[in-house]
Design an enzyme around this catalytic site. Structure first.
Site, PDB file in Angstrom:
ATOM      1  N   PRO A  35     -24.044  61.995  20.145  1.00 31.99           N
ATOM      2  CA  PRO A  35     -23.454  62.953  21.154  1.00 31.99           C
ATOM      3  C   PRO A  35     -24.314  62.922  21.892  1.00 31.99           C
ATOM      4  O   PRO A  35     -24.957  62.874  22.956  1.00 31.99           O
ATOM      5  CB  PRO A  35     -23.510  64.236  20.502  1.00 31.99           C
ATOM      6  CG  PRO A  35     -24.622  64.226  18.971  1.00 31.99           C
ATOM      7  CD  PRO A  35     -25.494  63.177  18.351  1.00 31.99           C
ATOM      8  N   SER A  91     -30.346  72.060  36.540  1.00 33.68           N
ATOM      9  CA  SER A  91     -29.047  70.358  35.788  1.00 33.68           C
ATOM     10  C   SER A  91     -27.674  71.073  36.162  1.00 33.68           C
ATOM     11  O   SER A  91     -27.020  70.443  35.134  1.00 33.68           O
ATOM     12  CB  SER A  91     -29.311  69.692  35.360  1.00 33.68           C
ATOM     13  OG  SER A  91     -29.829  70.920  33.742  1.00 33.68           O
ATOM     14  N   THR A 132     -23.722  70.212  30.421  1.00 31.48           N
ATOM     15  CA  THR A 132     -22.694  70.845  29.272  1.00 31.48           C
ATOM     16  C   THR A 132     -23.294  71.902  28.346  1.00 31.48           C
ATOM     17  O   THR A 132     -24.995  71.803  27.562  1.00 31.48           O
ATOM     18  CB  THR A 132     -22.442  69.659  28.466  1.00 31.48           C
ATOM     19  OG1 THR A 132     -23.176  69.119  27.437  1.00 31.48           O
ATOM     20  CG2 THR A 132     -21.447  68.563  29.946  1.00 31.48           C
ATOM     21  N   SER A 147     -32.617  76.232  29.033  1.00 34.20           N
ATOM     22  CA  SER A 147     -32.916  78.336  29.500  1.00 34.20           C
ATOM     23  C   SER A 147     -32.740  77.876  31.434  1.00 34.20           C
ATOM     24  O   SER A 147     -33.180  76.827  31.849  1.00 34.20           O
ATOM     25  CB  SER A 147     -34.856  77.773  30.162  1.00 34.20           C
ATOM     26  OG  SER A 147     -34.502  79.077  30.350  1.00 34.20           O
ATOM     27  N   LEU A 180     -28.330  66.857  13.787  1.00 30.70           N
ATOM     28  CA  LEU A 180     -27.330  67.711  12.565  1.00 30.70           C
ATOM     29  C   LEU A 180     -26.259  68.334  12.715  1.00 30.70           C
ATOM     30  O   LEU A 180     -25.475  68.617  12.159  1.00 30.70           O
ATOM     31  CB  LEU A 180     -28.565  68.904  12.242  1.00 30.70           C
ATOM     32  CG  LEU A 180     -29.862  69.202  11.939  1.00 30.70           C
ATOM     33  CD1 LEU A 180     -30.161  70.946  12.188  1.00 30.70           C
ATOM     34  CD2 LEU A 180     -29.703  68.171  10.849  1.00 30.70           C
ATOM     35  N   GLY A 181     -25.385  67.326  13.671  1.00 26.80           N
ATOM     36  CA  GLY A 181     -24.121  67.153  13.432  1.00 26.80           C
ATOM     37  C   GLY A 181     -23.923  67.112  15.130  1.00 26.80           C
ATOM     38  O   GLY A 181     -24.801  67.073  16.174  1.00 26.80           O
ATOM     39  N   ARG A 218     -36.271  62.764  43.461  1.00 24.02           N
ATOM     40  CA  ARG A 218     -36.860  61.549  42.877  1.00 24.02           C
ATOM     41  C   ARG A 218     -36.377  60.294  43.057  1.00 24.02           C
ATOM     42  O   ARG A 218     -37.290  59.632  42.611  1.00 24.02           O
ATOM     43  CB  ARG A 218     -37.132  62.602  41.318  1.00 24.02           C
ATOM     44  CG  ARG A 218     -37.856  61.693  40.516  1.00 24.02           C
ATOM     45  CD  ARG A 218     -37.587  61.812  39.562  1.00 24.02           C
ATOM     46  NE  ARG A 218     -36.691  62.701  38.528  1.00 24.02           N
ATOM     47  CZ  ARG A 218     -35.756  62.589  37.547  1.00 24.02           C
ATOM     48  NH1 ARG A 218     -36.792  62.836  36.417  1.00 24.02           N
ATOM     49  NH2 ARG A 218     -34.708  62.978  37.207  1.00 24.02           N
ATOM     50  N   TYR A 251     -44.489  75.892  34.628  1.00 24.08           N
ATOM     51  CA  TYR A 251     -43.376  74.139  35.171  1.00 24.08           C
ATOM     52  C   TYR A 251     -44.819  73.596  35.974  1.00 24.08           C
ATOM     53  O   TYR A 251     -44.836  73.651  37.027  1.00 24.08           O
ATOM     54  CB  TYR A 251     -42.286  74.855  35.319  1.00 24.08           C
ATOM     55  CG  TYR A 251     -41.595  73.608  35.882  1.00 24.08           C
ATOM     56  CD1 TYR A 251     -40.083  73.589  35.042  1.00 24.08           C
ATOM     57  CD2 TYR A 251     -41.256  72.372  36.497  1.00 24.08           C
ATOM     58  CE1 TYR A 251     -38.872  72.506  35.563  1.00 24.08           C
ATOM     59  CE2 TYR A 251     -40.205  71.178  37.272  1.00 24.08           C
ATOM     60  CZ  TYR A 251     -39.426  71.554  35.632  1.00 24.08           C
ATOM     61  OH  TYR A 251     -38.573  70.353  36.173  1.00 24.08           O
TER      62      TYR A 251
HETATM   63  P1  FAD Z   1     -27.619  65.619  27.684  1.00 22.36           P
HETATM   64  O1  FAD Z   1     -28.306  64.873  28.235  1.00 22.36           O
HETATM   65  O2  FAD Z   1     -25.957  64.837  27.114  1.00 22.36           O
HETATM   66  O3  FAD Z   1     -28.443  65.899  25.308  1.00 22.36           O
HETATM   67  C1  FAD Z   1     -28.979  65.789  25.027  1.00 22.36           C
HETATM   68  C2  FAD Z   1     -29.071  66.289  23.803  1.00 22.36           C
HETATM   69  O4  FAD Z   1     -28.608  66.644  23.390  1.00 22.36           O
HETATM   70  C3  FAD Z   1     -29.059  64.853  23.066  1.00 22.36           C
HETATM   71  O5  FAD Z   1     -30.206  64.427  22.183  1.00 22.36           O
HETATM   72  C4  FAD Z   1     -27.499  64.586  22.258  1.00 22.36           C
HETATM   73  O6  FAD Z   1     -27.072  63.956  21.650  1.00 22.36           O
HETATM   74  C5  FAD Z   1     -27.936  66.131  22.373  1.00 22.36           C
HETATM   75  N1  FAD Z   1     -25.743  66.927  22.573  1.00 22.36           N
HETATM   76  C6  FAD Z   1     -25.618  66.736  23.282  1.00 22.36           C
HETATM   77  N2  FAD Z   1     -24.216  67.014  23.453  1.00 22.36           N
HETATM   78  C7  FAD Z   1     -24.360  67.651  22.067  1.00 22.36           C
HETATM   79  C8  FAD Z   1     -23.413  68.488  20.970  1.00 22.36           C
HETATM   80  N3  FAD Z   1     -21.631  68.720  21.819  1.00 22.36           N
HETATM   81  N4  FAD Z   1     -23.631  67.994  19.772  1.00 22.36           N
HETATM   82  C9  FAD Z   1     -24.992  67.412  19.102  1.00 22.36           C
HETATM   83  N5  FAD Z   1     -25.511  67.067  19.963  1.00 22.36           N
HETATM   84  C10 FAD Z   1     -25.766  67.314  21.679  1.00 22.36           C
HETATM   85  N6  FAD Z   1     -32.782  72.249  31.622  1.00 22.36           N
HETATM   86  C11 FAD Z   1     -32.904  73.565  31.604  1.00 22.36           C
HETATM   87  O7  FAD Z   1     -33.167  73.550  29.942  1.00 22.36           O
HETATM   88  N7  FAD Z   1     -33.303  74.022  31.962  1.00 22.36           N
HETATM   89  C12 FAD Z   1     -33.660  73.428  33.464  1.00 22.36           C
HETATM   90  O8  FAD Z   1     -33.770  74.871  34.410  1.00 22.36           O
HETATM   91  C13 FAD Z   1     -33.008  72.375  33.574  1.00 22.36           C
HETATM   92  N8  FAD Z   1     -33.457  71.977  34.513  1.00 22.36           N
HETATM   93  C14 FAD Z   1     -33.326  70.152  35.035  1.00 22.36           C
HETATM   94  C15 FAD Z   1     -33.263  69.667  36.028  1.00 22.36           C
HETATM   95  C16 FAD Z   1     -32.665  68.231  36.146  1.00 22.36           C
HETATM   96  C17 FAD Z   1     -32.670  67.506  37.057  1.00 22.36           C
HETATM   97  C18 FAD Z   1     -32.783  67.688  35.276  1.00 22.36           C
HETATM   98  C19 FAD Z   1     -32.699  65.754  35.702  1.00 22.36           C
HETATM   99  C20 FAD Z   1     -33.159  67.955  34.205  1.00 22.36           C
HETATM  100  C21 FAD Z   1     -33.637  69.131  34.024  1.00 22.36           C
HETATM  101  N9  FAD Z   1     -32.818  69.569  32.520  1.00 22.36           N
HETATM  102  C22 FAD Z   1     -33.270  71.534  32.369  1.00 22.36           C
HETATM  103  C23 FAD Z   1     -32.626  69.448  31.415  1.00 22.36           C
HETATM  104  C24 FAD Z   1     -31.487  68.713  30.812  1.00 22.36           C
HETATM  105  O9  FAD Z   1     -30.396  69.426  31.628  1.00 22.36           O
HETATM  106  C25 FAD Z   1     -31.055  69.878  29.786  1.00 22.36           C
HETATM  107  O10 FAD Z   1     -31.939  69.425  29.080  1.00 22.36           O
HETATM  108  C26 FAD Z   1     -30.029  70.010  29.499  1.00 22.36           C
HETATM  109  O11 FAD Z   1     -29.166  71.170  28.726  1.00 22.36           O
HETATM  110  C27 FAD Z   1     -28.938  68.565  28.565  1.00 22.36           C
HETATM  111  O12 FAD Z   1     -27.543  68.943  28.352  1.00 22.36           O
HETATM  112  P2  FAD Z   1     -26.774  67.464  28.342  1.00 22.36           P
HETATM  113  O13 FAD Z   1     -25.709  68.384  28.659  1.00 22.36           O
HETATM  114  O14 FAD Z   1     -26.541  66.979  29.886  1.00 22.36           O
HETATM  115  O15 FAD Z   1     -27.099  66.892  27.335  1.00 22.36           O
END
Ligand code: FAD
Length: 556
Positions: free
Chosen positions: A135, A205, A210, A220, A271-272, A413, A474
């Site tokens: 996903p 981010s 999403t 968080s 897990l899906g 970065r 952090y």
């Molecule tokens: P992805 O990167 O696309 O996926 C992450 C994981 O989730 C993968 O294992 C994917 O398979 C799984 N996944 C995604 N969507 C689904 C779905 N619908 N169903 C099942 N599994 C799924 N994180 C924070 O919590 N707080 C912050 O302030 C924060 N700041 C950030 C700043 C920067 C510059 C960066 C690069 C990252 C930061 N992050 C932060 C980390 C990141 O944004 C988080 O981990 C975020 O929750 C990932 O979401 P995504 O939609 O991009 O998921």
């Protein structure tokens, strides 16, 4: 064209926004002093996409036909750009590898379902073909949780949730919204704000991650002190598993056994596929303010954050930077004009006369929301605590600036990579009683790692996300590696990253407060939750996914 927006293949965010130091005259001298790098030296930009070597897609005719029948021809992508964009997250190692065309295994196809029924068909088809399904949300993770295993021989399908982007209903009486999991932060908030509601969830981010990704990684946001982590905000959900769907109604609380909701939270695609989430929503606040304060020392700042948590105040944000991060923030300032230009030096003069060592000063931001009376009440409680700990109020101006700039800072970065420096983060959480030692030992571990490598390195830290029993620390680190070979740079990066992560477990802190496990932190999972804990987790994953078809490279 699928209509789904993606980040750049080589870095953070979208084309057209870049980091520049030219409007920040103090930054270049600061970086030269701390890591010996000249920001004005010509950098090496990422290579042209055409120069990457992308392995051919293994998608075969049978599975391709089933996927196309499920989602439509236009929504099954096999072009190289689409596949590379879905290969990595945005961790430092991801960025170094993609720039170096290190692409041993990329997804063979990207599918873009329009609804849960299509997700179900895709999951079942990939599992029936004994393929791998990953996903994909916004691709913003920094834990290595999206990348197919290097030696994966089976067909790999990335399932992009980007078309599932609507708020489906708002239960105004309950303060709940039912939302499709692929929605990006700004789109989610636009849809809710136009109806007077907000989730209050704002990770740094936010623009490129999403709802489903937040849930899958236990994200968080900066306002978690008021709104909670995503694990608190998430009340119910729908998750597509091979051959079935978990449906959890939104409940304020429940005692129905071990929480399945909690099992999905942090499951990282193992897990899906999360298709819908019921989230807590709140009325938009009348006022929103971030106020800046300054403390004479890190210890004073930490103690003040703890005292605020124990007080009757309930701010949205509690954040304090250590002296290094404070110095970095000050070096990022643009020159001010008029009275503001004089105010800083005058203030620093006064503080020095009062006996402050300005090199030890620590900048803090506290967030407030609510009506006028509420803000006045909260600020007066916090003000007393700040004064009791020797701090002073700087005001709303710097706080507002921090609030506006927070989503642009991540672009630094890529700029650092261009000029030959590696920068990344590690974050954790621990009880209040452990934070001072955790901090000192982790800074020492990073500094020792820089010495072992023989490089000039810089490490800085802030506290954010306060809880009754503890808080998140952090750490951000940067150094110029002594090699320009990608594999050697990654080895050097791991010397520092490993030292920091090991310090977390050695100091009774968790391996990650909000970035998840992925592949990057998996090595320490057993230290975090005990070997019996990992056995339970492995049993759960095996029961749901005996063939390891669901994102097998991550978590465990
Ligand atoms: P992805 O990167 O696309 O996926 C992450 C994981 O989730 C993968 O294992 C994917 O398979 C799984 N996944 C995604 N969507 C689904 C779905 N619908 N169903 C099942 N599994 C799924 N994180 C924070 O919590 N707080 C912050 O302030 C924060 N700041 C950030 C700043 C920067 C510059 C960066 C690069 C990252 C930061 N992050 C932060 C980390 C990141 O944004 C988080 O981990 C975020 O929750 C990932 O979401 P995504 O939609 O991009 O998921």
């Amino acid at each position: 064209m699928t209509g789904v927006q993606h980040q750049k293949w080589w870095g953070w965010g979208v084309e057209g926004i870049t980091f520049t130091h030219e409007d920040k005259p103090k930054l270049a001298p600061f970086v030269m002093e701390k890591v010996g790098i000249d920001l004005n030296a010509p950098g090496t930009p990422p290579p042209a996409f055409e120069d990457l070597k992308v392995p051919a897609s293994l998608l075969d005719g049978d599975l391709a036909s089933v996927l196309r029948a499920a989602v439509g021809d236009a929504y099954v992508g096999t072009d190289d750009m689409d596949r590379v964009v879905h290969t990595y997250g945005k961790g430092l190692v991801d960025l170094v590898r993609v720039r170096a065309s290190d692409l041993p295994r990329v997804p063979d196809a990207i599918v873009y379902p329009a609804d849960e029924d299509q997700v179900r068909q895709v999951v079942d088809a990939v599992v029936a073909a004994d393929g791998v399904l990953i996903p994909f949300g916004g691709g913003s993770n920094i834990s290595g949780s999206l990348t197919p295993p290097v030696d994966e021989k089976r067909v790999v399908v990335s399932l992009d949730l980007g078309r599932l982007n609507r708020v489906l209903e708002v239960d105004e009486a309950a303060g709940l919204a039912r939302v499709q999991a692929g929605v990006l932060g700004p789109d989610l908030e636009d849809q809710l704000n136009s109806r007077g509601w907000t989730t209050g969830h704002q990770p740094d981010s936010f623009r490129h991650s999403t709802l489903g990704g937040w849930v899958a990684t236990r994200s968080s946001g900066m306002q978690s002190d008021k709104y909670g982590d995503i694990s608190d905000i998430t009340r119910g959900m729908r998750v597509v598993l091979p051959g079935k769907v978990i449906a959890l109604r939104p409940l304020p609380s429940t005692s129905s056994g071990p929480s399945v909701r909690e099992m999905i939270l942090g499951s990282e695609g193992r897990l899906g596929v999360i298709t819908e989430v019921w989230v807590n929503v709140h009325r938009l606040p009348k006022n929103r303010e971030i106020v800046a304060y300054l403390f004479p020392t890190w210890a004073a700042g930490l103690a003040a954050m703890h005292a605020i948590t124990e007080s009757d105040a309930s701010p949205t944000v509690t954040r304090v930077s250590d002296a290094n991060e404070t110095a970095f923030s000050l070096s990022m300032q643009k020159p001010s004009k008029g009275l503001a230009a004089k105010a800083g030096p005058i203030l620093f003069n006064v503080l020095e006369r009062r006996g402050w060592d300005l090199n030890a000063a620590c900048l803090s931001y506290i967030g407030y929301e609510g009506d006028d009376d509420h803000l006045k009440y909260e600020k007066s409680i916090v003000g007393k605590i700040v004064r009791k700990h020797g701090g002073i109020k700087l005001g709303k101006g710097p706080g507002a600036l921090y609030d506006q700039k927070k989503f642009d800072t991540p672009y630094i970065r890529d700029f650092l990579l261009d000029i030959g420096a590696l920068g990344d983060v590690s974050e954790t959480a621990a009880p209040w009683s452990k934070l001072m030692d955790l901090y000192a030992n982790t800074v020492r571990a990073a500094t020792d790692a820089f010495a072992e490598l023989g490089v000039m390195g810089f490490v800085m830290c802030h506290l954010s996300h306060s809880y009754h029993s503890g808080a998140c620390l952090y750490f951000t680190f940067a150094f110029p590696p002594s090699s320009d070979v990608a594999a050697e740079q990654i080895e050097q990066y791991w010397v520092v990253k490993r030292a920091i992560q090991q310090s977390f477990v050695d100091n009774d802190a968790t391996i990650s407060h909000h970035h998840g496990v992925g592949t990057d932190h998996a090595h320490w999972l057993e230290d975090d939750i005990s070997s019996a804990g990992t056995e339970v987790m492995a049993g759960l994953l095996r029961a749901v996914d005996p063939g390891r078809n669901l994102n097998p490279g991550t978590l465990l």
